[in-house]
Design an enzyme around this catalytic site. Sequence first.
Site, PDB file in Angstrom:
ATOM      1  N   SER A   1       0.856  -1.185   0.000  1.00 58.69           N
ATOM      2  CA  SER A   1       0.000   0.000   0.000  1.00 58.69           C
ATOM      3  C   SER A   1       0.896   1.240   0.000  1.00 58.69           C
ATOM      4  O   SER A   1       1.827   1.329   0.801  1.00 58.69           O
ATOM      5  CB  SER A   1      -0.890  -0.008   1.249  1.00 58.69           C
ATOM      6  OG  SER A   1      -1.648   1.160   1.307  1.00 58.69           O
TER       7      SER A   1
ATOM      8  N   SER B   1       2.863   2.051  -2.478  1.00 56.19           N
ATOM      9  CA  SER B   1       4.080   1.839  -3.284  1.00 56.19           C
ATOM     10  C   SER B   1       4.031   2.629  -4.595  1.00 56.19           C
ATOM     11  O   SER B   1       5.062   2.898  -5.197  1.00 56.19           O
ATOM     12  CB  SER B   1       4.284   0.346  -3.570  1.00 56.19           C
ATOM     13  OG  SER B   1       3.169  -0.193  -4.235  1.00 56.19           O
ATOM     14  N   GLY B   2       2.826   2.951  -5.053  1.00 59.02           N
ATOM     15  CA  GLY B   2       2.699   3.728  -6.296  1.00 59.02           C
ATOM     16  C   GLY B   2       1.938   3.014  -7.405  1.00 59.02           C
ATOM     17  O   GLY B   2       1.923   3.477  -8.549  1.00 59.02           O
TER      18      GLY B   2
ATOM     19  N   SER C   1      -2.454  -7.421  -3.923  1.00 51.76           N
ATOM     20  CA  SER C   1      -2.341  -8.861  -4.238  1.00 51.76           C
ATOM     21  C   SER C   1      -1.129  -9.498  -3.561  1.00 51.76           C
ATOM     22  O   SER C   1      -0.149  -9.848  -4.224  1.00 51.76           O
ATOM     23  CB  SER C   1      -2.335  -9.109  -5.746  1.00 51.76           C
ATOM     24  OG  SER C   1      -1.613  -8.162  -6.475  1.00 51.76           O
TER      25      SER C   1
ATOM     26  N   SER D   1      -1.374   2.587  -8.114  1.00 52.09           N
ATOM     27  CA  SER D   1      -2.481   3.314  -8.758  1.00 52.09           C
ATOM     28  C   SER D   1      -1.951   4.510  -9.553  1.00 52.09           C
ATOM     29  O   SER D   1      -2.417   4.783 -10.663  1.00 52.09           O
ATOM     30  CB  SER D   1      -3.481   3.821  -7.707  1.00 52.09           C
ATOM     31  OG  SER D   1      -3.993   2.752  -6.963  1.00 52.09           O
TER      32      SER D   1
HETATM   33  N1  LIG Z   1       7.778   7.020  -7.563  1.00 56.21           N
HETATM   34  C1  LIG Z   1       7.162   7.843  -6.710  1.00 56.21           C
HETATM   35  N2  LIG Z   1       7.840   8.845  -6.120  1.00 56.21           N
HETATM   36  C2  LIG Z   1       7.239   9.669  -5.243  1.00 56.21           C
HETATM   37  N3  LIG Z   1       5.935   9.584  -4.882  1.00 56.21           N
HETATM   38  C3  LIG Z   1       5.213   8.617  -5.430  1.00 56.21           C
HETATM   39  C4  LIG Z   1       5.772   7.689  -6.376  1.00 56.21           C
HETATM   40  N4  LIG Z   1       4.796   6.830  -6.747  1.00 56.21           N
HETATM   41  C5  LIG Z   1       3.696   7.186  -6.061  1.00 56.21           C
HETATM   42  N5  LIG Z   1       3.922   8.260  -5.296  1.00 56.21           N
HETATM   43  C6  LIG Z   1       2.980   8.891  -4.375  1.00 56.21           C
HETATM   44  O1  LIG Z   1       2.785   7.936  -3.346  1.00 56.21           O
HETATM   45  C7  LIG Z   1       1.450   7.954  -2.895  1.00 56.21           C
HETATM   46  C8  LIG Z   1       0.887   6.545  -2.976  1.00 56.21           C
HETATM   47  O2  LIG Z   1       0.746   6.172  -4.317  1.00 56.21           O
HETATM   48  P1  LIG Z   1      -0.438   5.241  -4.790  1.00 56.21           P
HETATM   49  O3  LIG Z   1      -0.336   5.162  -6.260  1.00 56.21           O
HETATM   50  O4  LIG Z   1      -1.739   5.690  -4.222  1.00 56.21           O
HETATM   51  O5  LIG Z   1      -0.024   3.866  -4.116  1.00 56.21           O
HETATM   52  P2  LIG Z   1      -0.779   2.463  -4.115  1.00 56.21           P
HETATM   53  O6  LIG Z   1      -1.825   2.503  -5.181  1.00 56.21           O
HETATM   54  O7  LIG Z   1       0.301   1.471  -4.397  1.00 56.21           O
HETATM   55  O8  LIG Z   1      -1.342   2.309  -2.745  1.00 56.21           O
HETATM   56  C9  LIG Z   1       0.713   8.961  -3.751  1.00 56.21           C
HETATM   57  O9  LIG Z   1       0.598  10.157  -3.026  1.00 56.21           O
HETATM   58  C10 LIG Z   1       1.605   9.149  -4.955  1.00 56.21           C
HETATM   59  O10 LIG Z   1       1.517  10.446  -5.491  1.00 56.21           O
HETATM   60 MG   LIG Z   2      -3.920   2.229  -5.010  1.00 58.68          MG
END
Ligand SMILES: Nc1ncnc2c1ncn2[C@@H]1O[C@H](COP(=O)(O)OP(=O)(O)O)[C@@H](O)[C@H]1O
Ligand SMILES: [Mg+2]
Length: 210
Positions: A48, A50-51, A120, A53
């Site tokens: 959760s 990790s990026g 997952s 979405s």
């Molecule tokens: N490579 C990255 N570097 C910095 N911030 C990131 C990166 N990828 C995602 N984020 C930020 O991290 C947060 C979580 O990302 P998200 O996509 O919601 O994660 P997940 O879907 O895996 O839970 C968001 O605020 C997003 O903008």
């Molecule tokens: Mg997500």
Amino acid sequence: MLFHYYMIKHINKYNDKNVMWHFYRINREDRERLHQHRSMILWFTGLSGSGKSTLASILEEKLYCRGVSTYSLDGDNIRHGLCKDLSFNSNDRSENIRRVGEVARLMVDAGLVVLVALISPYRIDRQIIRDMCIKDSFLEIFVDTPMLICKQRDPKGLYHQVDCKKIKNFTGIDSIYERPKQPDIYLDGRKTISELMNQLLDLVLVKIFK
Ligand SMILES: Nc1ncnc2c1ncn2[C@@H]1O[C@H](COP(=O)(O)OP(=O)(O)O)[C@@H](O)[C@H]1O
Ligand SMILES: [Mg+2]
């Protein structure tokens, strides 16, 4: 053919003799021709925060701009409807993945590129989805972001709630995350979003327009 084999093998368990597969005249290959690209599942897995979405959403936009027919299935969104009856215990997590996998597979049959963003956590669940897909139509994309960074990001305040003992069964804390051993695409989540997108887009385009 593998897909049809799967369907015949996994016939309805309550009525297995009478429920048979009806072969339609138009199949996935026909629909791929119509869309002018291959259809496949792009399965983002990782902790959760990790990026998943974020990357799936940007990638979808880039694919859309190149004329690719896409759809995104996001773990959080799916739990508002299709999977809103499921909890976060291990059985329900597996069922959650199974349902999303089945929907994704239907969408692949419909000729789409389906982006799935779902923690997952269990290797076996991801493997089952891979096994029921036609060869090369499932790409496992591992967004490998260290827990410490996920915790610092914490855009939804979930890690904070875990620290306050308000959430249980949280992946990576009191619920296991099994890292992919051989992901099709490995993304180092410590890199910037644009670095990761550059890496990801090229790899995916090659597969879609192969
Ligand atoms: N490579 C990255 N570097 C910095 N911030 C990131 C990166 N990828 C995602 N984020 C930020 O991290 C947060 C979580 O990302 P998200 O996509 O919601 O994660 P997940 O879907 O895996 O839970 C968001 O605020 C997003 O903008
Ligand atoms: Mg997500």
